[in-house]
Design a protein around this motif. Structure first.
Motif, mmCIF file in Angstrom:
data_model
loop_
_atom_site.group_PDB
_atom_site.id
_atom_site.type_symbol
_atom_site.label_atom_id
_atom_site.label_comp_id
_atom_site.label_asym_id
_atom_site.label_seq_id
_atom_site.Cartn_x
_atom_site.Cartn_y
_atom_site.Cartn_z
ATOM 1 N N HIS A 1 0.834 -1.193 0.000
ATOM 2 C CA HIS A 1 0.000 0.000 0.000
ATOM 3 C C HIS A 1 0.870 1.244 0.000
ATOM 4 O O HIS A 1 1.951 1.267 0.567
ATOM 5 N N GLU A 2 0.363 2.305 -0.639
ATOM 6 C CA GLU A 2 1.121 3.533 -0.827
ATOM 7 C C GLU A 2 1.621 4.140 0.482
ATOM 8 O O GLU A 2 2.731 4.657 0.549
ATOM 9 N N GLN A 3 0.836 4.078 1.543
ATOM 10 C CA GLN A 3 1.245 4.685 2.810
ATOM 11 C C GLN A 3 2.427 3.947 3.445
ATOM 12 O O GLN A 3 3.054 4.464 4.355
ATOM 13 N N GLU A 4 2.730 2.749 2.974
ATOM 14 C CA GLU A 4 3.867 1.989 3.492
ATOM 15 C C GLU A 4 5.154 2.300 2.735
ATOM 16 O O GLU A 4 6.195 1.749 3.059
ATOM 17 N N LEU A 5 5.078 3.167 1.715
ATOM 18 C CA LEU A 5 6.223 3.408 0.841
ATOM 19 C C LEU A 5 6.835 4.778 1.070
ATOM 20 O O LEU A 5 6.164 5.714 1.484
ATOM 21 N N GLU A 6 8.124 4.876 0.740
ATOM 22 C CA GLU A 6 8.804 6.167 0.713
ATOM 23 C C GLU A 6 9.615 6.241 -0.574
ATOM 24 O O GLU A 6 10.056 5.220 -1.110
ATOM 25 N N TYR A 7 9.764 7.447 -1.076
ATOM 26 C CA TYR A 7 10.553 7.658 -2.280
ATOM 27 C C TYR A 7 12.035 7.544 -1.915
ATOM 28 O O TYR A 7 12.455 7.990 -0.860
ATOM 29 N N VAL A 8 12.806 6.961 -2.815
ATOM 30 C CA VAL A 8 14.222 6.727 -2.570
ATOM 31 C C VAL A 8 15.019 7.884 -3.153
ATOM 32 O O VAL A 8 14.831 8.268 -4.310
ATOM 33 N N GLY A 9 15.926 8.413 -2.335
ATOM 34 C CA GLY A 9 16.678 9.601 -2.702
ATOM 35 C C GLY A 9 17.932 9.353 -3.521
ATOM 36 O O GLY A 9 18.255 8.227 -3.917
ATOM 37 N N PHE A 10 18.644 10.423 -3.739
ATOM 38 C CA PHE A 10 19.790 10.463 -4.638
ATOM 39 C C PHE A 10 20.900 9.501 -4.239
ATOM 40 O O PHE A 10 21.364 8.702 -5.048
ATOM 41 N N TRP A 11 21.376 9.558 -3.006
ATOM 42 C CA TRP A 11 22.556 8.783 -2.620
ATOM 43 C C TRP A 11 22.294 7.287 -2.594
ATOM 44 O O TRP A 11 23.167 6.492 -2.967
ATOM 45 N N ALA A 12 21.116 6.860 -2.204
ATOM 46 C CA ALA A 12 20.789 5.427 -2.249
ATOM 47 C C ALA A 12 20.772 4.945 -3.697
ATOM 48 O O ALA A 12 21.244 3.848 -4.008
ATOM 49 N N ARG A 13 20.272 5.784 -4.588
ATOM 50 C CA ARG A 13 20.230 5.420 -5.998
ATOM 51 C C ARG A 13 21.623 5.400 -6.608
ATOM 52 O O ARG A 13 21.931 4.550 -7.451
ATOM 53 N N VAL A 14 22.485 6.305 -6.170
ATOM 54 C CA VAL A 14 23.883 6.275 -6.621
ATOM 55 C C VAL A 14 24.540 4.973 -6.181
ATOM 56 O O VAL A 14 25.242 4.313 -6.961
ATOM 57 N N LEU A 15 24.338 4.588 -4.930
ATOM 58 C CA LEU A 15 24.910 3.346 -4.416
ATOM 59 C C LEU A 15 24.414 2.138 -5.219
ATOM 60 O O LEU A 15 25.200 1.260 -5.592
ATOM 61 N N ALA A 16 23.127 2.091 -5.514
ATOM 62 C CA ALA A 16 22.567 0.998 -6.312
ATOM 63 C C ALA A 16 23.182 0.985 -7.713
ATOM 64 O O ALA A 16 23.519 -0.084 -8.242
ATOM 65 N N SER A 17 23.368 2.159 -8.308
ATOM 66 C CA SER A 17 23.970 2.242 -9.638
ATOM 67 C C SER A 17 25.421 1.779 -9.630
ATOM 68 O O SER A 17 25.871 1.124 -10.574
ATOM 69 N N LEU A 18 26.148 2.121 -8.575
ATOM 70 C CA LEU A 18 27.536 1.651 -8.474
ATOM 71 C C LEU A 18 27.587 0.131 -8.373
ATOM 72 O O LEU A 18 28.426 -0.518 -9.013
#
Length: 166
Positions: free
Chosen positions: A8-25
């Motif tokens: 459900h939407e209320q259980e979610l949070e948007y993922v920010g820049f640095w977490a996405r950089v780490l995933a990309s690395l």
């Protein structure tokens, strides 16, 4: 299509820049582990027929059709298929992150995934501004996300439960 549980939407949070950089690395390292041996095999065979060992320029894979396929087509297909079937690349999976449709929260459709991938080129052309946009956008969307109508989300951490006092 994807084996992603309903959240459900209320259980979610948007993922920010640095977490996405780490995933990309992490994804980049995994792609290098797969593509480097393939490039070495391709460049090594060509260099052996020319009478020498491959140098760094030859290993960069700028030449043949096979090298272009390994450098460009293989990563594109792999990433798009991961988005479609797992809603995340391996780097995002390690962080418990998913890429979903911004309107419905559903897994990406093939056309949407391809558009998101092509959107990376649009996002990087003006000095990477479209990627940096993740850091200032309210929904943490880069230009590639806005173009494909996607968001990157994860479950909100649950508050720790304290044991009852006696």
């Amino acid at each position: 299509m994807a084996d992603v549980p309903e959240i459900h939407e209320q259980e979610l949070e948007y993922v920010g820049f640095w977490a996405r950089v780490l995933a990309s690395l992490a994804d980049t390292i995994l792609l290098l582990i797969v593509s480097a041996p393939l490039l070495w095999l391709l460049a090594g065979r060509e260099a052996a027929s020319a009478g020498g060992l491959p140098d760094l320029a030859e290993l960069s894979g700028a030449g043949s059709l096979a090298e272009c396929l390994v450098n460009y087509l293989l990563p594109a297909v792999a990433i798009i298929l991961f988005w479609i079937y797992k809603s995340a690349t391996p780097g995002k999976m390690m962080l418990g992150v998913r890429v979903v449709d911004a309107d419905t929260g559903a897994p990406l459709k093939p056309g949407q995934a391809a558009l998101r991938y092509l959107g990376y080129f649009v996002a990087t052309i003006p000095f990477g501004l479209g990627l940096l946009w993740v850091g200032i956008d309210a929904r943490k969307q880069g230009w590639h996300d806005k173009l494909a109508r996607t968001v990157v989300v994860r479950r909100k951490p649950r508050p720790a439960a304290f044991p009852a006092r006696r």
